[in-house]
Design a protein around this motif. Structure first.
Motif, short mmCIF file in Angstrom:
data_model
loop_
_atom_site.label_atom_id
_atom_site.label_comp_id
_atom_site.label_asym_id
_atom_site.label_seq_id
_atom_site.Cartn_x
_atom_site.Cartn_y
_atom_site.Cartn_z
N PHE A 66 49.46 -9.81 54.92
CA PHE A 66 49.93 -8.66 54.17
C PHE A 66 50.03 -8.94 52.68
O PHE A 66 49.74 -8.07 51.85
CB PHE A 66 51.30 -8.21 54.71
CG PHE A 66 51.93 -7.12 53.89
CD1 PHE A 66 51.43 -5.83 53.94
CD2 PHE A 66 53.01 -7.39 53.06
CE1 PHE A 66 52.00 -4.82 53.17
CE2 PHE A 66 53.58 -6.39 52.30
CZ PHE A 66 53.08 -5.10 52.36
N TRP A 102 44.90 4.97 53.36
CA TRP A 102 43.62 4.36 53.69
C TRP A 102 42.51 4.85 52.78
O TRP A 102 41.56 4.12 52.49
CB TRP A 102 43.27 4.62 55.15
CG TRP A 102 44.16 3.84 56.05
CD1 TRP A 102 45.11 4.32 56.90
CD2 TRP A 102 44.25 2.42 56.14
NE1 TRP A 102 45.77 3.30 57.52
CE2 TRP A 102 45.26 2.11 57.07
CE3 TRP A 102 43.58 1.38 55.52
CZ2 TRP A 102 45.61 0.82 57.38
CZ3 TRP A 102 43.93 0.08 55.84
CH2 TRP A 102 44.93 -0.19 56.77
N GLY A 157 43.34 1.47 62.94
CA GLY A 157 44.42 0.59 62.52
C GLY A 157 43.91 -0.61 61.76
O GLY A 157 42.84 -0.60 61.16
N ILE A 158 44.68 -1.67 61.81
CA ILE A 158 44.35 -2.89 61.08
C ILE A 158 44.37 -4.08 62.02
O ILE A 158 44.92 -4.02 63.12
CB ILE A 158 45.36 -3.16 59.95
CG1 ILE A 158 46.79 -3.27 60.52
CG2 ILE A 158 45.28 -2.08 58.88
CD1 ILE A 158 47.83 -3.70 59.52
N HIS A 203 45.56 -7.56 58.12
CA HIS A 203 45.53 -6.35 57.30
C HIS A 203 44.12 -6.01 56.81
O HIS A 203 43.92 -5.69 55.64
CB HIS A 203 46.51 -6.48 56.13
CG HIS A 203 47.90 -6.08 56.50
ND1 HIS A 203 48.43 -4.84 56.27
CD2 HIS A 203 48.87 -6.78 57.14
CE1 HIS A 203 49.67 -4.79 56.72
NE2 HIS A 203 49.95 -5.94 57.26
N ASN A 222 48.57 2.05 60.62
CA ASN A 222 48.40 0.60 60.72
C ASN A 222 48.16 0.14 62.15
O ASN A 222 47.27 -0.68 62.42
CB ASN A 222 49.63 -0.12 60.17
CG ASN A 222 49.68 -0.11 58.67
OD1 ASN A 222 48.67 0.08 58.01
ND2 ASN A 222 50.86 -0.31 58.11
N TRP A 281 56.86 2.87 61.33
CA TRP A 281 56.13 2.17 62.39
C TRP A 281 56.67 2.49 63.78
O TRP A 281 56.22 1.92 64.77
CB TRP A 281 56.22 0.65 62.16
CG TRP A 281 57.63 0.21 61.99
CD1 TRP A 281 58.50 -0.17 62.98
CD2 TRP A 281 58.36 0.16 60.77
NE1 TRP A 281 59.73 -0.45 62.45
CE2 TRP A 281 59.67 -0.26 61.09
CE3 TRP A 281 58.04 0.43 59.44
CZ2 TRP A 281 60.66 -0.42 60.11
CZ3 TRP A 281 59.04 0.27 58.48
CH2 TRP A 281 60.32 -0.15 58.82
#
Length: 575
Positions: free
Chosen positions: A41, A99, A149-150, A154, A279, A331
């Motif tokens: 991150f 994003w 997502g990631i 990340h 994410n 989240w």
């Protein structure tokens, strides 16, 4: 502007190109190059901050230094802004503004600068037409994508927006007979709750009294069953031949029960709610807890359900957001419930709450201490049983029976992983990847006051959301994306090796072995010894991004991710 004496016309100065070219090259290097040096991150954050600053430099170059006509300067900026706005409006719902700034904006500015270079000597009409083409060419492909997502590092993952999603694939199957599921003794060699909740009976990832064969080239784990599962990062609770997990299927959030031996679905409890964030995608995050005939599960939007473990009938339900006043975090609610005697203790983000296990009535609410992804953990510290919780404000211990605050140690951060009890007064914790791992001693003074005292702090073990295990005076966990062993007395690293991405693990303590489930779905067998890193075996068990914690009950290994789950029979020792 100077005049051409032969024609009597005003000459336009050529575009000043080099500042824009330099700025966009540095922008791309910052956005995608910083992570090559700084993983995780921190690398993503730092690269984003620098690249957004350089994006502003590109715009300022065009407006103030490019020498373009003012109509072209203003029109170019408006076309860029309009392209991003249209992309945001028409893109898939998973492609949020964040994003688009992270991925669409750098390529849009690259296309813009490339257009300025390529067309700087062309007529105005041609330049306007080609600018529109450049903006459409840079923004258009993102309309065909959706976010998956990631990764744990990340890095964004994308798919075509028209392809089938995981919850599309996990369609409802015909349910089996819940009463017909075999008893635990017929499927696994254990007594009582085989795996009652998140990370096992003590939330420490330890699997005692299990030994397995280590020569997987001759005798590998054998697949017992495999089936699709809806999205979510829940692990498993296991009891009486049944396994419990949470998943998302379309617009319904599920607590699901499956037969341990066959994977046959026995029941699903459905709530008409859906959680999604870019994410980590759709679905619940927490793992159910099972005690007696009750299964307790906390959904991502804050629904706390107690269900009959055999039939799936709803016994009681609470909305923890209404009870605590804590809104749903970005989240989702992620703390797995803890069964403490006659209570279900949940972390509502960073605020603890205790509910009567029998009725669901709130018994106590803890202090609000900021955000948290971590789950409550039962520990005995300095002889006193308590519940320990990591939060944005630090580490706290409370009495489980009534929520009385016992002690608090300030340690600001954003905690995700679980703290670990060291015995006596000690515990190990991490509140953020950048701050590494810390040792804490919590003593009681002569007058009964609690006195937390910080021990060592080590950057040799920097877990992100990957929980660690303790064994024989050492801690084994992830330093970023690489497995590491650290001495518990000194905090010094003993070894580092093995790239498993953002994986998870369990410890076979009787055999000094780690079962590591990598982020890409590979299962590795690693020695839990401090001398050196030794990988004994590795094999693929799942496809796709895998963040869920593995579970071992007897000789059965359970694994899952956001798309599928599977069970494997582990080889017998000496076979």
């Amino acid at each position: 502007m100077p005049l051409d004496p032969s024609l009597g016309k005003t000459l336009r100065k050529p575009l000043r190109i080099w500042p824009g070219v330099l700025a966009v090259v540095l922008l791309l290097a910052a956005r995608f190059g910083v992570k090559m040096v700084v993983p995780g991150f921190a690398g993503f954050r730092d690269g984003m901050l620098v690249s957004l600053g350089l994006a502003a430099v590109v715009v300022l170059w065009w407006l103030l230094l490019s020498r373009a006509r003012w109509l072209e300067r203003l029109g170019g900026v408006l076309l860029l802004a309009g392209g991003l706005a249209a992309t945001r409006l028409l893109a898939h719902e998973s492609m949020g503004p964040f994003w688009l700034l992270a991925y669409a904006l750098p390529f849009l500015l690259l296309a813009f600068v490339a257009w300025a270079v390529a067309t700087r000597r062309l007529a105005d009409r041609v330049r306007w037409a080609t600018l529109i083409v450049a903006v459409v060419a840079a923004c258009g492909p993102w309309l065909a994508a959706r976010s998956e997502g990631i990764t744990g590092d990340h890095v964004g993952q994308f798919a075509w927006r028209w392809t089938e999603t995981a919850d599309d694939r996990a369609r409802f199957e015909e349910l089996g007979d819940p009463a017909a599921a075999p008893a635990v003794e017929e499927t696994v060699a254990s007594e009582g709750p085989a795996w009652p909740g998140f990370r096992g009976p003590r939330r420490d990832g330890r699997v005692p009294s299990v030994r397995i064969g280590t020569d997987w080239s001759a005798d590998p784990p054998v697949e017992l069953w495999r089936r699709p599962v809806g999205p979510g990062w829940s692990s498993f609770a296991v009891r009486d031949g049944r396994l419990y997990t949470q998943e998302q299927r379309g617009d319904e959030e599920l607590v699901s029960c499956y037969d341990l031996a066959t994977g046959t679905p026995l029941w699903h409890h459905r709530d008409p709610v859906r959680f999604f964030e870019a994410n980590a995608g759709a679905g619940p995050r927490a793992t159910p807890a099972v005690s007696g005939r009750r299964v307790v599960a906390l959904g991502a939007t804050g629904l706390l359900n107690a269900l009959d473990a055999v039939s799936g009938d709803l016994l009681w339900s609470r909305d923890v957001t209404a009870d605590t006043g804590v809104p749903v975090p970005d989240w989702g609610f992620s703390g797995s419930p803890l069964i403490a005697d006659d209570l279900a203790v949940v972390a509502v983000s960073g605020r603890l709450a205790g509910y009567e296990l029998a009725s669901g009535q709130p018994r106590w609410l803890g202090e609000t201490r900021g955000l948290s992804y971590s789950s409550p953990t039962a520990m005995t510290i300095s002889g006193v049983p308590q519940v320990v919780q990591l939060s944005q404000a630090g580490v706290s211990g409370v009495a489980a029976v009534d929520g009385t605050a016992l002690w608090h140690h300030p340690a600001p951060g954003f905690p995700i992983v679980q703290p670990a009890a060291l015995g006596g007064a000690g515990l190990l914790y991490s509140v953020s990847q950048e701050q590494g791992t810390r040792r804490l001693a919590v003593h009681r003074g002569p007058n009964g006051d609690w006195m937390p005292e910080e021990g060592w702090s080590s950057s040799a073990l920097k877990p992100y959301f990957n929980d660690f295990v303790l064994h024989e005076g050492h801690v084994y966990g992830f330093d970023g994306r690489i497995l590491a062993a650290v001495d518990l007395e000194s905090g010094e690293r003993r070894w580092k090796g093995g790239r498993y991405g953002s994986g998870q693990m369990v410890l076979l303590s009787d055999q000094d072995l780690l079962l590591v489930l990598s982020e890409t779905g590979e299962l590795a067998l690693v020695s839990a010894t401090p001398e050196r890193f030794t990988e004994l075996a590795r094999m693929p068990v799942l496809e796709g991004k895998t963040w869920n914690h593995p579970v071992v009950v007897g000789d059965v290994l359970l694994v899952r991710n956001g798309a599928e789950m599977a069970a494997f029979r582990l080889p017998a020792p000496g076979a």
